[in-house]
Design a protein around this motif. Sequence first.
Motif, PDB file in Angstrom:
ATOM      1  N   SER A 173      72.578  72.982  89.209  1.00  0.00           N
ATOM      2  CA  SER A 173      71.219  72.441  89.187  1.00  0.00           C
ATOM      3  C   SER A 173      70.179  73.548  89.183  1.00  0.00           C
ATOM      4  O   SER A 173      69.187  73.474  88.454  1.00  0.00           O
ATOM      5  CB  SER A 173      70.997  71.525  90.396  1.00  0.00           C
ATOM      6  OG  SER A 173      71.855  70.408  90.353  1.00  0.00           O
ATOM      7  N   SER A 187      73.800  62.419  90.875  1.00  0.00           N
ATOM      8  CA  SER A 187      72.361  62.617  90.740  1.00  0.00           C
ATOM      9  C   SER A 187      71.748  63.444  91.866  1.00  0.00           C
ATOM     10  O   SER A 187      70.613  63.912  91.749  1.00  0.00           O
ATOM     11  CB  SER A 187      71.645  61.265  90.662  1.00  0.00           C
ATOM     12  OG  SER A 187      71.827  60.532  91.871  1.00  0.00           O
ATOM     13  N   ASP A 264      67.757  63.831  86.839  1.00  0.00           N
ATOM     14  CA  ASP A 264      67.905  63.050  85.608  1.00  0.00           C
ATOM     15  C   ASP A 264      68.647  63.943  84.612  1.00  0.00           C
ATOM     16  O   ASP A 264      68.109  64.954  84.144  1.00  0.00           O
ATOM     17  CB  ASP A 264      66.527  62.664  85.064  1.00  0.00           C
ATOM     18  CG  ASP A 264      66.607  61.832  83.781  1.00  0.00           C
ATOM     19  OD1 ASP A 264      67.676  61.807  83.137  1.00  0.00           O
ATOM     20  OD2 ASP A 264      65.590  61.213  83.426  1.00  0.00           O
ATOM     21  N   GLU A 265      69.880  63.585  84.293  1.00  0.00           N
ATOM     22  CA  GLU A 265      70.715  64.441  83.459  1.00  0.00           C
ATOM     23  C   GLU A 265      70.091  64.711  82.085  1.00  0.00           C
ATOM     24  O   GLU A 265      70.330  65.762  81.488  1.00  0.00           O
ATOM     25  CB  GLU A 265      72.104  63.820  83.274  1.00  0.00           C
ATOM     26  CG  GLU A 265      72.937  63.727  84.539  1.00  0.00           C
ATOM     27  CD  GLU A 265      73.430  65.084  85.027  1.00  0.00           C
ATOM     28  OE1 GLU A 265      73.345  66.063  84.253  1.00  0.00           O
ATOM     29  OE2 GLU A 265      73.886  65.165  86.178  1.00  0.00           O
ATOM     30  N   ASP A 266      69.292  63.786  81.575  1.00  0.00           N
ATOM     31  CA  ASP A 266      68.731  63.939  80.236  1.00  0.00           C
ATOM     32  C   ASP A 266      67.526  64.876  80.202  1.00  0.00           C
ATOM     33  O   ASP A 266      67.162  65.373  79.132  1.00  0.00           O
ATOM     34  CB  ASP A 266      68.318  62.573  79.677  1.00  0.00           C
ATOM     35  CG  ASP A 266      69.515  61.672  79.423  1.00  0.00           C
ATOM     36  OD1 ASP A 266      70.602  62.213  79.137  1.00  0.00           O
ATOM     37  OD2 ASP A 266      69.371  60.438  79.536  1.00  0.00           O
ATOM     38  N   SER A 267      66.907  65.110  81.362  1.00  0.00           N
ATOM     39  CA  SER A 267      65.673  65.891  81.332  1.00  0.00           C
ATOM     40  C   SER A 267      65.677  67.109  82.258  1.00  0.00           C
ATOM     41  O   SER A 267      64.788  67.948  82.169  1.00  0.00           O
ATOM     42  CB  SER A 267      64.479  64.991  81.699  1.00  0.00           C
ATOM     43  OG  SER A 267      64.631  64.461  83.011  1.00  0.00           O
ATOM     44  N   TRP A 268      66.699  67.213  83.132  1.00  0.00           N
ATOM     45  CA  TRP A 268      66.684  68.292  84.119  1.00  0.00           C
ATOM     46  C   TRP A 268      66.914  69.653  83.465  1.00  0.00           C
ATOM     47  O   TRP A 268      67.790  69.811  82.615  1.00  0.00           O
ATOM     48  CB  TRP A 268      67.758  68.063  85.181  1.00  0.00           C
ATOM     49  CG  TRP A 268      67.711  69.074  86.295  1.00  0.00           C
ATOM     50  CD1 TRP A 268      68.404  70.234  86.392  1.00  0.00           C
ATOM     51  CD2 TRP A 268      66.893  69.009  87.462  1.00  0.00           C
ATOM     52  NE1 TRP A 268      68.088  70.894  87.548  1.00  0.00           N
ATOM     53  CE2 TRP A 268      67.156  70.165  88.229  1.00  0.00           C
ATOM     54  CE3 TRP A 268      65.969  68.075  87.952  1.00  0.00           C
ATOM     55  CZ2 TRP A 268      66.520  70.425  89.451  1.00  0.00           C
ATOM     56  CZ3 TRP A 268      65.345  68.324  89.163  1.00  0.00           C
ATOM     57  CH2 TRP A 268      65.626  69.492  89.897  1.00  0.00           C
ATOM     58  N   LEU A 269      66.130  70.622  83.869  1.00  0.00           N
ATOM     59  CA  LEU A 269      66.299  71.992  83.407  1.00  0.00           C
ATOM     60  C   LEU A 269      66.629  72.882  84.595  1.00  0.00           C
ATOM     61  O   LEU A 269      65.865  72.929  85.568  1.00  0.00           O
ATOM     62  CB  LEU A 269      65.030  72.500  82.720  1.00  0.00           C
ATOM     63  CG  LEU A 269      64.637  71.810  81.415  1.00  0.00           C
ATOM     64  CD1 LEU A 269      63.303  72.363  80.912  1.00  0.00           C
ATOM     65  CD2 LEU A 269      65.724  71.988  80.357  1.00  0.00           C
TER      66      LEU A 269
END
Length: 330
Positions: A173, A187, A264-269
């Motif tokens: 993460s 999550s 959020d897996e689609d937006s996390w950086l």
Amino acid sequence: MNYFAAEPVCNLRSLRSVSLKVPDSVPAKDFYQEVWGLSMVEEDTDKFWLRGTGSEHHILKLEKGEHNALGGVSFALATPQDVDLAATKLAALGIPLFREPGPLDDAAGGYGLQLVDPEGRLVELSANVHAVVSLEPSGRRAIPRKIAHVVLNTIDIDRATAFYTQVLGMRISDWSEHQMAFLRCNSEHHVIAFNQAPWTSVNHVAYEMQSIDHFMRGIGSLKRHNIAPQWGPGRHGPGDNTFSYFTDPAGLVCEYTSEVAQVDEDSWLCRTWKRTPELSDQWGTAGPPTSAVRTAMAGIPDSGYRSLVVPGREDYFTVPETSAAEKVHA
């Protein structure tokens, strides 16, 4: 030899529990039951299983050992078939199993396997464990819900993160410079974090409180037992979680936390955080950790289960020459 997979061997669902070994497990049990807020679910001589208010049979296992050490960490898989498939893939990678897949004889029961990671830690993958009914804290009483995360000291943070991501399918993460790596399996921002250190040991175990109000009430409850925080309360940068650190009777560090960041897996950086006081504590309320808790977080060298795996597997535990001392960051 490369022990890391082209794809993970399994899909971890959550962190179930942590097992700790201490020289005298009775005072530790008394602390976690009478002061920390956990409930005894089962005991066997000098072994104790304690639960929170969540649905896991237990979140902490305490047992007698020669010195403070990690007994192991347990992760949930969806089905026994997932356990069997993981075992097949682990065998193909040459990763040693401490326990082959089958019925578990621990208090929580279930079906699972136990592997040993490259630094000797025992990792359990299980399914179909005994179910318990979730217990919400009655009224305003401060009771931990579950294990939020465990931080582990490692002599090679790159090798540790590679194993847990490439083999066990966790995701990074965030980083705290090249000193800490925060890994997730769902999550929750992190359920495991690795800290670069001179030796392998337990750094601390964090327990999630239901709300920030319960978090503060927990701190107040410990103060009424004449136990003051050794760092906190505050709010971390990586993970955005609240924190307050204490030490148990064995000298192991335990943390109350709440409001862990959700990914959020689609937006996390993934980002790399600077190690500054204002990012270690966004509130600016905690002050520096005490020297005592820093020493306790360092722990003592723990070789884990290295000597108990199949003889002839010394290569698996060999530390690369570029690891260890030169990788330790101040």
